[in-house]
Write a protein that holds these residues in place. Structure first.
Motif, PDB file in Angstrom:
ATOM      1  N   SER A  41       0.856  -1.187   0.000  1.00 35.88           N
ATOM      2  CA  SER A  41       0.000   0.000   0.000  1.00 35.88           C
ATOM      3  C   SER A  41       0.894   1.241   0.000  1.00 35.88           C
ATOM      4  O   SER A  41       2.094   1.160   0.271  1.00 35.88           O
ATOM      5  N   GLU A  94       1.076   3.468   2.212  1.00 34.32           N
ATOM      6  CA  GLU A  94       1.638   3.602   3.561  1.00 34.32           C
ATOM      7  C   GLU A  94       2.846   2.683   3.756  1.00 34.32           C
ATOM      8  O   GLU A  94       3.844   3.073   4.385  1.00 34.32           O
ATOM      9  N   TRP A 153      -3.544   3.266  -8.811  1.00 37.48           N
ATOM     10  CA  TRP A 153      -4.019   4.129  -7.734  1.00 37.48           C
ATOM     11  C   TRP A 153      -4.822   5.281  -8.327  1.00 37.48           C
ATOM     12  O   TRP A 153      -4.331   6.016  -9.180  1.00 37.48           O
ATOM     13  N   GLY A 156      -6.951   8.908  -8.100  1.00 38.71           N
ATOM     14  CA  GLY A 156      -6.927  10.148  -7.337  1.00 38.71           C
ATOM     15  C   GLY A 156      -5.513  10.569  -6.977  1.00 38.71           C
ATOM     16  O   GLY A 156      -4.536   9.914  -7.319  1.00 38.71           O
ATOM     17  N   GLN A 157      -5.422  11.668  -6.234  1.00 37.93           N
ATOM     18  CA  GLN A 157      -4.125  12.246  -5.884  1.00 37.93           C
ATOM     19  C   GLN A 157      -3.700  11.938  -4.453  1.00 37.93           C
ATOM     20  O   GLN A 157      -2.621  12.353  -4.035  1.00 37.93           O
ATOM     21  N   GLU A 158      -4.510  11.199  -3.726  1.00 34.34           N
ATOM     22  CA  GLU A 158      -4.195  10.944  -2.325  1.00 34.34           C
ATOM     23  C   GLU A 158      -2.881  10.182  -2.126  1.00 34.34           C
ATOM     24  O   GLU A 158      -2.079  10.558  -1.249  1.00 34.34           O
ATOM     25  N   PRO A 159      -2.606   9.086  -2.886  1.00 33.04           N
ATOM     26  CA  PRO A 159      -1.329   8.389  -2.689  1.00 33.04           C
ATOM     27  C   PRO A 159      -0.127   9.295  -2.927  1.00 33.04           C
ATOM     28  O   PRO A 159       0.839   9.267  -2.153  1.00 33.04           O
ATOM     29  N   GLU A 160      -0.202  10.113  -3.980  1.00 27.73           N
ATOM     30  CA  GLU A 160       0.912  11.013  -4.270  1.00 27.73           C
ATOM     31  C   GLU A 160       1.093  12.049  -3.166  1.00 27.73           C
ATOM     32  O   GLU A 160       2.218  12.356  -2.756  1.00 27.73           O
ATOM     33  N   LYS A 161      -0.012  12.587  -2.661  1.00 21.21           N
ATOM     34  CA  LYS A 161       0.071  13.572  -1.582  1.00 21.21           C
ATOM     35  C   LYS A 161       0.657  12.951  -0.323  1.00 21.21           C
ATOM     36  O   LYS A 161       1.491  13.544   0.356  1.00 21.21           O
ATOM     37  N   LEU A 162       0.210  11.714  -0.022  1.00 24.99           N
ATOM     38  CA  LEU A 162       0.718  11.019   1.168  1.00 24.99           C
ATOM     39  C   LEU A 162       2.229  10.835   1.077  1.00 24.99           C
ATOM     40  O   LEU A 162       2.969  11.125   2.035  1.00 24.99           O
ATOM     41  N   ARG A 209       4.213  14.258   1.172  1.00 23.37           N
ATOM     42  CA  ARG A 209       4.288  14.814   2.525  1.00 23.37           C
ATOM     43  C   ARG A 209       5.267  14.018   3.389  1.00 23.37           C
ATOM     44  O   ARG A 209       6.017  14.588   4.178  1.00 23.37           O
TER      45      ARG A 209
END
Length: 326
Positions: A270, A272, A294, A296-302, A305
Motif C-alpha cells: 500500500s 503507507e 491508484w 486520485g491524488q491521495e497516494p501522491e500527496k501522502l 508529505r
C-alpha cells in the motif's frame, strides 16, 4: 517574420537535426548554404536508421560520406523478419564502424540477426550497447570469452533477446567498465541465475529488470544481498510484496527507485507501506510509481508529505511500458 534565408546557421542546424537522414541529404541540393550545413559534423552526431530498410551500398555511402569521425550514437535495424533477401548486419560493417567512426560511443541494434557476427567485431569505443529483439550467438556473452572486447562498455541493454540466459548474465563480468544493466523480457534468466549473476556484478550502479518471469521480491532480495552500491533501481511489480520491498531498507547508496505496473496483485504494498520502506532508505531522492492503478491524488500527496526530501512521481503506465507484457 524571418524567412529561412534570414535564419542563422545555428537555428537551421537545429531544424535540420529533426529531419530523417534521407531528407537531410535531399535538402543539401537546395542551395550551397544548405549543402554546407548538411555537411556540418554537428548534424551527424546522432543518426537513426531504423526507419529504413537500407541496402548495404547505401549504408556504406553514408558511412564514408557523412558519418565517419562525426558519429557519436547510431540506431540501426537488422530486418530479422523481412525475409532472406533483406540486407543483414555483417561483421565487415561492424568492423568498418569501429575503424571509420572513432568517436562512436552508443550503438542501438533493433530486430537484427547477429548470430554470425562475432562480438569482437563491434567497435571498441562503445560505452553503451542496446540490443532490442535481436538474435545473438550463444558464444557472445560467455564468461570465458576474451576480456579485452569492448573495454569501455559502461551500459548494456538486453531487450527481448531470446538467447540470453543465466550463464550469459555471469559472463557480463568480462566487461570491467560495466555499471548499468537493463534486462527486459529476458525470460530464460532464473531467480537462481540472477542471484549468482549479481553476486559477480556487485559493482553495478544501475539495474532495471522489466517484464521478466522473475518476481519482484526475488529480484529485490538478490539486489539487497549483492548490489550495495546500486544507485538506480527500476523494476516491474509482478510478485512484489511489502516484506519484499522492505529488504531495500538501509541500502546505503540507493538514490532512485522506480516501480512499474500494470500487474498489481493483492500482495502489492500500500502507499503507507511504500512510505515506511522509503523512509528507511537514507539516500533516496527520486521515487517513481507508474501504472499501479491508484486513483486520485491521495497516494501522491501522502508520499510527497512523508518524503519531503524526495521527488515523488505517481502516474499512469506509459504506453511503451505495456510492451513488456504483450
Amino acid at each position: 517574420m524571418a524567412t529561412f534565408a534570414e535564419l542563422p546557421d545555428s537555428v537551421l542546424l537545429e531544424v535540420f537535426s529533426y529531419l530523417p537522414v534521407r531528407d537531410r541529404i535531399r535538402i543539401s541540393r537546395v542551395c550551397h548554404r544548405w549543402k554546407r550545413l548538411v555537411d556540418d559534423r554537428w548534424l551527424w552526431r546522432h543518426v537513426d536508421l531504423t526507419v529504413y530498410t537500407m541496402r548495404p551500398k547505401v549504408m556504406w555511402h553514408l558511412l564514408r560520406r557523412y558519418m565517419a569521425t562525426r558519429l557519436y550514437s547510431l540506431r540501426m535495424g537488422g530486418y530479422l523478419f523481412s525475409g532472406s533477401k533483406a540486407p543483414q548486419l555483417s561483421s565487415a560493417l561492424m568492423r568498418a564502424l569501429g575503424q571509420k567512426c572513432p568517436n562512436l560511443q552508443r550503438l542501438c541494434l533493433h530486430v537484427a540477426d547477429l548470430t554470425t557476427v562475432p562480438i569482437a567485431s563491434l567497435p571498441r569505443t562503445l560505452k553503451t550497447l542496446e540490443l532490442h529483439s535481436c538474435e545473438i550467438s550463444m558464444l557472445w556473452l560467455r564468461k570465458e570469452q576474451d576480456c579485452s572486447v569492448l573495454p569501455l562498455l559502461e551500459c548494456i541493454v538486453l531487450d527481448r533477446v531470446p538467447a540470453f540466459q543465466d550463464e550469459h548474465l555471469q559472463g557480463l563480468t568480462r566487461f570491467r567498465a560495466l555499471r548499468s544493466l537493463v534486462l527486459g523480457g529476458t525470460y530464460r534468466v532464473t531467480e537462481t541465475g540472477l542471484d549468482a549473476g549479481l553476486q559477480e556484478l556487485s559493482y553495478l550502479q544501475r539495474l532495471e529488470v522489466l517484464g521478466c518471469t522473475l518476481s519482484a521480491d526475488s529480484t529485490l532480495l538478490a539486489v539487497s544481498r549483492h548490489l550495495r552500491d546500486v544507485r538506480k533501481l527500476r523494476l516491474t511489480v509482478r510478485g512484489l510484496s511489502a516484506p519484499g520491498l522492505a529488504v531495500l531498507e538501509g541500502m546505503p547508496a540507493l538514490e532512485s527507485l522506480c516501480l512499474l505496473g500494470p500487474l498489481v496483485t493483492p500482495e502489492m504494498p500500500s502507499p503507507e507501506e511504500i512510505l515506511a520502506s522509503c523512509l528507511a532508505m537514507p539516500k533516496l531522492r527520486v521515487l517513481e510509481l507508474q501504472g499501479l492503478g491508484w486513483e486520485g491524488q491521495e497516494p501522491e500527496k501522502l508520499l510527497s508529505r512523508g518524503l519531503p526530501h524526495c521527488m515523488v512521481i505517481v502516474r499512469a503506465c506509459p504506453k511503451e511500458s505495456m510492451d513488456w507484457w504483450m
